[in-house]
Design a protein around this motif. Structure first.
Motif, PDB file in Angstrom:
ATOM      1  N   UNK A 156       0.798  -1.232   0.000  1.00  0.00           N
ATOM      2  CA  UNK A 156       0.000   0.000   0.000  1.00  0.00           C
ATOM      3  C   UNK A 156       0.832   1.284   0.000  1.00  0.00           C
ATOM      4  N   UNK A 157       2.142   1.161   0.166  1.00  0.00           N
ATOM      5  CA  UNK A 157       3.000   2.342   0.182  1.00  0.00           C
ATOM      6  C   UNK A 157       3.102   3.009   1.541  1.00  0.00           C
ATOM      7  N   UNK A 158       2.473   2.394   2.566  1.00  0.00           N
ATOM      8  CA  UNK A 158       2.506   2.946   3.915  1.00  0.00           C
ATOM      9  C   UNK A 158       3.870   2.794   4.573  1.00  0.00           C
ATOM     10  N   UNK A 159       3.955   3.259   5.797  1.00  0.00           N
ATOM     11  CA  UNK A 159       5.207   3.208   6.561  1.00  0.00           C
ATOM     12  C   UNK A 159       5.213   2.007   7.491  1.00  0.00           C
ATOM     13  N   UNK A 160       6.408   1.452   7.684  1.00  0.00           N
ATOM     14  CA  UNK A 160       6.566   0.320   8.602  1.00  0.00           C
ATOM     15  C   UNK A 160       6.845   0.810  10.016  1.00  0.00           C
ATOM     16  N   UNK A 161       6.246   0.128  10.977  1.00  0.00           N
ATOM     17  CA  UNK A 161       6.513   0.353  12.398  1.00  0.00           C
ATOM     18  C   UNK A 161       7.230  -0.874  12.936  1.00  0.00           C
ATOM     19  N   UNK A 162       8.236  -0.648  13.760  1.00  0.00           N
ATOM     20  CA  UNK A 162       8.988  -1.758  14.345  1.00  0.00           C
ATOM     21  C   UNK A 162       8.152  -2.415  15.431  1.00  0.00           C
ATOM     22  N   UNK A 163       8.001  -3.735  15.312  1.00  0.00           N
ATOM     23  CA  UNK A 163       7.256  -4.498  16.302  1.00  0.00           C
ATOM     24  C   UNK A 163       8.194  -5.218  17.270  1.00  0.00           C
ATOM     25  N   UNK A 169       8.666  -5.856  11.366  1.00  0.00           N
ATOM     26  CA  UNK A 169       7.888  -4.623  11.214  1.00  0.00           C
ATOM     27  C   UNK A 169       6.504  -4.914  10.674  1.00  0.00           C
ATOM     28  N   UNK A 170       5.589  -3.966  10.924  1.00  0.00           N
ATOM     29  CA  UNK A 170       4.215  -4.056  10.444  1.00  0.00           C
ATOM     30  C   UNK A 170       3.845  -2.714   9.815  1.00  0.00           C
ATOM     31  N   UNK A 171       3.189  -2.770   8.658  1.00  0.00           N
ATOM     32  CA  UNK A 171       2.744  -1.534   8.001  1.00  0.00           C
ATOM     33  C   UNK A 171       1.650  -0.894   8.842  1.00  0.00           C
ATOM     34  N   UNK A 172       1.791   0.400   9.066  1.00  0.00           N
ATOM     35  CA  UNK A 172       0.806   1.107   9.884  1.00  0.00           C
ATOM     36  C   UNK A 172      -0.537   1.263   9.180  1.00  0.00           C
ATOM     37  N   UNK A 173      -0.573   1.115   7.848  1.00  0.00           N
ATOM     38  CA  UNK A 173      -1.828   1.275   7.100  1.00  0.00           C
ATOM     39  C   UNK A 173      -2.577  -0.043   6.907  1.00  0.00           C
ATOM     40  N   UNK A 174      -1.884  -1.043   6.354  1.00  0.00           N
ATOM     41  CA  UNK A 174      -2.575  -2.273   5.957  1.00  0.00           C
ATOM     42  C   UNK A 174      -2.235  -3.489   6.813  1.00  0.00           C
ATOM     43  N   UNK A 175      -1.237  -3.377   7.687  1.00  0.00           N
ATOM     44  CA  UNK A 175      -0.877  -4.500   8.548  1.00  0.00           C
ATOM     45  C   UNK A 175       0.061  -5.520   7.915  1.00  0.00           C
ATOM     46  N   UNK A 176       0.538  -5.239   6.709  1.00  0.00           N
ATOM     47  CA  UNK A 176       1.498  -6.137   6.059  1.00  0.00           C
ATOM     48  C   UNK A 176       2.737  -6.282   6.939  1.00  0.00           C
ATOM     49  N   UNK A 177       3.182  -7.515   7.116  1.00  0.00           N
ATOM     50  CA  UNK A 177       4.362  -7.770   7.950  1.00  0.00           C
ATOM     51  C   UNK A 177       5.590  -7.984   7.083  1.00  0.00           C
ATOM     52  N   UNK A 178       6.719  -7.528   7.594  1.00  0.00           N
ATOM     53  CA  UNK A 178       7.990  -7.686   6.876  1.00  0.00           C
ATOM     54  C   UNK A 178       9.120  -7.764   7.884  1.00  0.00           C
TER      55      UNK A 178
END
Length: 80
Positions: free
Chosen positions: A25-32, A49-58
């Motif tokens: 989605x192009x959102x920003x990642x937050x460190x989990x 990390x988890x995207x703050x917009x869509x919840x995608x994990x990376x």
């Protein structure tokens, strides 16, 4: 590597994470969470990390040259 150099190294990891958009989605990642892994005698810093917009994990993987695996194991044994 002294403490100041080590902190700059870790800071550069977060610069990479903060400048990497979510591929969905192009959102920003937050460190989990963050942790260390030792593969083939080399230390890696793994940041989940988890995207703050869509919840995608990376997971982001960075080398950790400031960690000596042999010294780490010695200190861990002393804590037990």
């Amino acid at each position: 590597m002294n403490l100041n150099e080590m902190m700059k190294f870790v800071e550069s990891e977060y610069i990479v994470i903060n400048n990497t958009p979510c591929e969905l989605c192009g959102g920003s990642y937050l460190t989990e969470s963050a942790g260390l892994s030792f593969e083939n005698g080399k230390a890696e810093n793994i940041t989940h990390c988890v995207c703050e917009n869509c919840g995608n994990e990376r997971e982001f993987f960075f080398r950790a040259p400031f960690i000596n695996p042999m010294e780490w194991e010695k200190n861990t044994d002393e804590l037990n």
